[in-house]
Design an enzyme around this catalytic site. Structure first.
Site, short mmCIF file in Angstrom:
data_model
loop_
_atom_site.label_atom_id
_atom_site.label_comp_id
_atom_site.label_asym_id
_atom_site.label_seq_id
_atom_site.Cartn_x
_atom_site.Cartn_y
_atom_site.Cartn_z
N LYS A 1 12.99 21.02 22.74
CA LYS A 1 13.69 20.47 21.56
C LYS A 1 14.56 19.31 22.03
CE LYS A 1 13.90 24.90 19.08
NZ LYS A 1 13.21 24.81 17.80
N GLU B 1 18.63 33.02 12.47
CA GLU B 1 17.41 32.80 11.68
C GLU B 1 17.55 33.52 10.35
OE1 GLU B 1 13.62 32.55 14.22
OE2 GLU B 1 14.74 34.21 15.06
N HIS C 1 15.70 31.82 25.19
CA HIS C 1 16.20 30.57 24.62
C HIS C 1 17.71 30.39 24.80
CE1 HIS C 1 12.23 30.62 23.09
NE2 HIS C 1 12.45 31.35 22.03
#
Ligand code: BG6
Length: 475
Positions: free
Chosen positions: A187, A221, A245
Site C-alpha cells: 500500500k 473493518e 499487517h
C-alpha cells in the site's frame, strides 16, 4: 522499488491455487494491469494450476471476469486479446506427481513457444496446508532452478510452525528466491510512512520517547468474515491481522533509519525493532468477538476465536523506552478505516489554560492508510475574534486532492512487479517473521477470555479500558 518501471526479464508465471479467491480478486487483475502498462516481461506465459477442472478457454474467461469485476479498468479488446493469449491452465492436485510433471513439460513448451527462457515465477495462492506439497513437488521435478516463489500468509500459526515452514522452503529454495508477501507493504500509504519519516527533516527529531506520548495503530473493518468461517476459526484476528499487517506497519513506524534504501539494509532495521518489542503480556491483550459470529457458516457454536484484538506493546530500546503502543483491529466495526496516530506530549507549561483561555489538546499526527489516504497534523490555534481564545485546527494532506488524476497503485500490482524484479525490500524475512510470532506467543499460550461486542461498534468496552486514561483517536 518503484523506480524499476521496466518490465522484468522473460519468465513464466505459475499461480498455484488459480481457481481461488485471491487469484480472482487480486492476482489476475494485477497481472493484467501490469501488462497494459508494459510492465510484464516482454515474453511471458501465465499458467494457472489448481484442482478445479478447467481448460485454457475457461481459465481465460474466468480471468476476463476477474478483471472486469475487480480490476481498475475494464478489459479493453486489443490488450485483452494479447494478454489472454498468454494464459494457460493445468488442472491438478498439489499432491499429484503426474500433474506436476505435466506442469513441468508445459513450462518447457512455453520456453520454446513464448520465449520464457527457463525462468519461473511461482505464486502460492493456496491455503498454507498445500505449501508443503507444492514446494516438495517443485523440488522433485527440478523446477526450483532460476525460480522465485511468492508465498502468502499465514506463515505458520505460531513460532514452531513458522520455523518448520522456513525449513521446508529452504530445503528447495534459497532464501534469496523466497518472497513472503504482506499486501499492506504494497500500500502506497504504508510505504509513505518511510518517505514521510526519512525524506523530511521536520518530524524525525520528534519521533521518540522525549516527544511522543503514545502511538495508536488501528485497522478497523466494517465487513465480517465474508464466508471464510473455516479459515477464520483456525486463525482469528491476532494471527490474521496483528501478527501480520499491524506488526509490519508498526515496524515502519518505529524502525531506525536504514543506512541505505536497499532491501537488506531496510530489513535489518525492521528485524532490530521486532527484537526490541517486548513479549506481549496476556493482560495487555483484549480479544473480542462480534455478536452473530457463531452463527456464521463453518464457525463452531461455542467458538472463542477473536474477531477483534486490541493490545498494548512496548519497545525496549533507546528511542521508544516507556512509550506505549496501542494496536487495534477487528471485523464488523463501526467503519472501515486504517490509520496510525502519533500523539505528542503535553506542552510543559499550560500558559493559556491557567488564565481560562481555553483548553490545549495534544498535537497529533494521523497517517491515514485507508480510506481518504493522507496525513493530518492537528494543533491548537487562536480562534477568530477578540481576545485570545484557543481552538483546535489542522493541516490536512489528502492524496486524492493533492494528486488529482493520479490514483494510488493497487498493492498487489506493486508487489508483484517488485518480486518479479527480485527486489525484497517490501517482503518479509524469516528472522523478523519468527520474532513477530515470539512476541505474541504469551497471548496464544494464555489467551484472555473473548468479549462479545455489538456489530457496528468499535469493539468491546475492555479495549477502551485498556487504553484509559488515554482514548482511541478514532471513535
Ligand atoms: C487479509 C485478511 O490479509 O487482509 C482479511 O486475511 C482482511 O481478513 C484483509 O479483511 C484486509 O485487507 P485490506 O487491504 O482490505 O485492508
Amino acid at each position: 522499488m518503484r523506480q524499476k518501471l521496466a518490465p522484468p526479464d522473460p519468465s513464466a508465471v505459475v499461480i498455484f491455487g488459480a481457481s481461488g479467491d485471491l487469484t480472482h480478486r487480486k492476482l489476475l487483475p494485477a497481472l493484467y494491469h501490469l501488462f497494459v502498462e508494459g510492465l510484464l516481461p516482454a515474453s511471458f506465459g501465465i499458467v494457472g494450476y489448481a484442482r478445479t477442472e478447467l481448460n485454457n478457454a475457461q481459465f481465460r474467461e474466468m480471468a476476463r471476469d476477474s478483471v472486469a469485476r475487480f480490476g481498475r479498468t475494464e478489459p479493453q479488446a486489443e490488450p485483452w486479446d494479447e494478454f489472454a493469449k498468454g494464459l494457460y491452465y493445468v488442472p491438478g492436485e498439489f499432491t499429484d506427481e503426474g500433474a506436476m510433471s505435466h506442469l513441468r513439460r508445459h513450462l518447457q513448451d512455453l520456453d520454446r513457444e513464448r520465449g520464457t527462457e527457463g525462468r519461473r515465477f511461482y505464486y502460492a495462492a493456496t491455503p498454507p496446508a498445500a505449501f508443503p506439497d507444492i514446494v516438495a513437488r517443485i523440488g522433485e521435478e527440478g523446477m526450483a532452478e532460476r525460480a522465485r516463489i511468492v508465498i502468502e500468509k499465514p506463515f505458520g500459526t505460531d513460532l514452531q510452525s513458522a520455523r518448520d515452514l522456513g525449513r521446508l522452503l529452504h530445503e528447495v529454495f534459497d532464501e534469496s528466491q523466497v518472497f513472503r508477501i504482506d499486501h499492506y507493504l504494497g500500500k502506497e500509504t504504508v510505504q509513505n510512512i518511510l518517505v514521510f519519516r526519512f525524506a523530511n527533516s521536520l518530524f524525525e527529531p520528534l519521533w521518540n520517547r522525549r516527544y511522543v506520548d503514545h502511538v495508536e495503530l488501528s485497522v478497523c473493518e466494517d465487513i465480517g468474515i465474508e464466508g471464510r468461517g473455516r479459515f477464520y476459526e483456525r486463525t482469528g484476528a491476532l494471527r490474521d491481522m496483528v501478527q501480520t499487517h499491524l506488526f509490519q506497519v508498526l515496524s515502519f513506524l518505529t524502525m531506525e533509519p536504514p543506512v541505505a534504501f536497499q532491501p537488506e539494509r531496510l530489513r535489518d532495521e525492521k528485524v532490530k525493532v521486532f527484537q526490541a518489542i517486548a513479549d506481549v503480556r496476556p493482560e495487555d491483550v483484549v480479544r473480542g468477538q462480534y455478536r452473530g459470529y457463531r452463527d456464521e457458516d463453518g464457525v463452531a457454536s461455542d467458538s472463542d476465536v477473536e474477531t477483534f484484538a486490541a493490545l498494548r506493546l512496548e519497545i525496549d530500546n533507546w528511542r521508544w523506552a516507556g512509550v506505549p503502543f496501542y494496536l487495534r483491529t477487528g471485523k464488523r466495526l463501526s467503519r472501515r478505516v486504517a490509520q496510525a496516530v502519533v500523539e505528542f506530549k503535553d506542552v510543559p507549561h499550560r500558559l493559556f489554560e491557567k488564565e481560562g483561555l481555553g483548553g490545549v489538546e495534544r498535537n497529533r499526527l494521523a497517517m491515514r492508510i485507508q480510506p481518504d489516504e493522507g496525513i493530518v497534523l492537528s494543533f491548537t490555534v487562536q480562534a477568530p475574534g477578540l481576545g485570545i481564545t484557543l481552538e483546535q485546527a489542522g493541516l490536512d494532506f489528502e492524496y486524492g486532492e493533492a494528486f488529482e488524476g493520479r490514483p494510488l497503485v493497487e498493492a498487489y500490482e506493486a508487489l508483484l512487479l517488485e518480486a518479479m524484479h527480485g527486489d525484497h525490500t517490501m517482503f518479509l524475512r524469516q528472522d523478523g517473521l519468527e520474532r513477530a510470532w515470539e512476541v505474541l506467543d504469551p497471548a496464544f499460550r494464555d489467551p484472555p477470555p473473548v468479549q462479545e461486542y455489538e456489530p457496528g461498534t468499535w469493539g468491546p468496552a475492555e479495549a477502551d479500558a485498556m487504553i484509559a486514561p488515554r482514548r482511541w483517536a478514532l471513535l
